[in-house]
Design an enzyme around this catalytic site. Structure first.
Site, PDB file in Angstrom:
ATOM      1  N   HIS A  68      26.948-103.758  43.328  1.00 33.38           N
ATOM      2  CA  HIS A  68      26.619-104.476  42.324  1.00 33.38           C
ATOM      3  C   HIS A  68      28.070-104.966  41.902  1.00 33.38           C
ATOM      4  O   HIS A  68      28.824-104.051  41.887  1.00 33.38           O
ATOM      5  CB  HIS A  68      25.843-104.079  41.161  1.00 33.38           C
ATOM      6  CG  HIS A  68      24.447-104.095  41.514  1.00 33.38           C
ATOM      7  ND1 HIS A  68      23.671-103.299  42.336  1.00 33.38           N
ATOM      8  CD2 HIS A  68      23.354-105.209  40.957  1.00 33.38           C
ATOM      9  CE1 HIS A  68      22.340-103.640  42.325  1.00 33.38           C
ATOM     10  NE2 HIS A  68      22.292-104.688  41.474  1.00 33.38           N
ATOM     11  N   PRO A  69      28.316-106.184  41.310  1.00 39.65           N
ATOM     12  CA  PRO A  69      29.683-106.392  40.733  1.00 39.65           C
ATOM     13  C   PRO A  69      29.794-105.948  39.292  1.00 39.65           C
ATOM     14  O   PRO A  69      28.823-105.694  38.660  1.00 39.65           O
ATOM     15  CB  PRO A  69      29.799-108.143  40.591  1.00 39.65           C
ATOM     16  CG  PRO A  69      28.095-108.307  40.410  1.00 39.65           C
ATOM     17  CD  PRO A  69      27.302-107.287  41.290  1.00 39.65           C
ATOM     18  N   SER A  81      23.633-113.459  40.869  1.00 35.61           N
ATOM     19  CA  SER A  81      24.562-112.693  39.953  1.00 35.61           C
ATOM     20  C   SER A  81      25.312-113.725  39.164  1.00 35.61           C
ATOM     21  O   SER A  81      25.364-113.408  37.902  1.00 35.61           O
ATOM     22  CB  SER A  81      25.701-111.591  40.494  1.00 35.61           C
ATOM     23  OG  SER A  81      24.867-110.438  41.048  1.00 35.61           O
ATOM     24  N   GLU A  84      22.681-115.264  36.624  1.00 34.56           N
ATOM     25  CA  GLU A  84      22.248-114.208  35.883  1.00 34.56           C
ATOM     26  C   GLU A  84      23.471-114.050  34.735  1.00 34.56           C
ATOM     27  O   GLU A  84      23.112-113.842  33.280  1.00 34.56           O
ATOM     28  CB  GLU A  84      21.840-113.133  36.489  1.00 34.56           C
ATOM     29  CG  GLU A  84      20.605-113.128  37.051  1.00 34.56           C
ATOM     30  CD  GLU A  84      20.549-112.062  38.374  1.00 34.56           C
ATOM     31  OE1 GLU A  84      19.237-112.188  39.059  1.00 34.56           O
ATOM     32  OE2 GLU A  84      21.281-111.159  38.540  1.00 34.56           O
ATOM     33  N   PHE A 116      29.062-100.385  35.920  1.00 33.47           N
ATOM     34  CA  PHE A 116      27.898-100.621  35.060  1.00 33.47           C
ATOM     35  C   PHE A 116      26.836-101.506  35.420  1.00 33.47           C
ATOM     36  O   PHE A 116      26.998-102.679  35.699  1.00 33.47           O
ATOM     37  CB  PHE A 116      28.486-100.947  33.424  1.00 33.47           C
ATOM     38  CG  PHE A 116      27.626-101.013  32.394  1.00 33.47           C
ATOM     39  CD1 PHE A 116      26.908-100.078  31.736  1.00 33.47           C
ATOM     40  CD2 PHE A 116      27.253-102.680  32.192  1.00 33.47           C
ATOM     41  CE1 PHE A 116      26.043-100.332  30.691  1.00 33.47           C
ATOM     42  CE2 PHE A 116      26.176-102.766  30.955  1.00 33.47           C
ATOM     43  CZ  PHE A 116      25.908-101.590  30.335  1.00 33.47           C
ATOM     44  N   VAL A 120      20.596-108.384  32.987  1.00 31.69           N
ATOM     45  CA  VAL A 120      21.308-109.361  32.157  1.00 31.69           C
ATOM     46  C   VAL A 120      20.313-110.459  31.701  1.00 31.69           C
ATOM     47  O   VAL A 120      20.724-111.021  30.522  1.00 31.69           O
ATOM     48  CB  VAL A 120      22.597-109.903  32.302  1.00 31.69           C
ATOM     49  CG1 VAL A 120      23.661-108.699  32.369  1.00 31.69           C
ATOM     50  CG2 VAL A 120      22.668-110.705  33.438  1.00 31.69           C
TER      51      VAL A 120
END
Length: 165
Positions: A68-69, A81, A84, A116, A120
């Site tokens: 995940h970024p 992503s 979102e 993290f 979102v």
């Protein structure tokens, strides 16, 4: 938007093409979920993705988390992503907000060894920052479990966006 009947009728390669990206850079999740077809409803499909995540090894789970970024990054993101994060206002941060996200991203990754994760969709940048500031103090085990729960929420949102109820 596809119907569940269309999803259940897809050849495996078409399913992978359509859903292999539900789990960020981790098509193995969709491949495992594919084995649960035919899905009785959209919830069953979401559950198959979640079960694939739960049944994965710790190393596979960690790799998925690390795929995940960072939130509010300037790096190249997947289409999901990008959409979102833009929906949460992370593409319109003030310089101060961007600095806060960058600082928290670095502190979080330094503490936990992974980015993290926060689903979102439906959240705003202030809610995300608040959660970020709270979660950076969690124990590593608690935060690993939280990251997996957030990833499961991301699965849900992405599948709900692609499959009619």
């Amino acid at each position: 938007m596809r119907t569940l009947a269309q999803v259940n009728a897809m050849p495996p390669d078409a399913f992978m093409s359509a859903f292999g990206d539900v789990a960020e850079h981790s098509p193995w999740v969709a491949k495992a979920a594919l084995r649960a077809r035919p899905f009785t409803d959209r919830e069953a499909m979401i559950g198959a993705f979640e079960l694939a995540l739960q049944n994965a090894t710790h190393g596979e789970q960690l790799a998925l988390i690390r795929a995940h970024p960072d939130l509010a990054t300037r790096a190249r993101l997947t289409a999901d992503s990008s959409r979102e994060q833009a929906g949460a206002g992370l593409d319109t941060l003030t310089p101060e907000e961007f600095h806060r996200f960058t600082t928290l991203n670095e502190a979080y990754k330094s503490r936990f060894g992974f980015p993290f994760i926060f689903a979102v969709k439906g959240a705003g940048k202030h809610q995300i920052l608040e959660s970020f500031a709270e979660r950076v103090n969690n124990s590593p085990d608690d935060e690993f479990a939280m990251a997996l729960r957030q990833i499961a929420r991301i699965f849900r949102f992405r599948i709900e966006d692609r499959i009619s109820a």
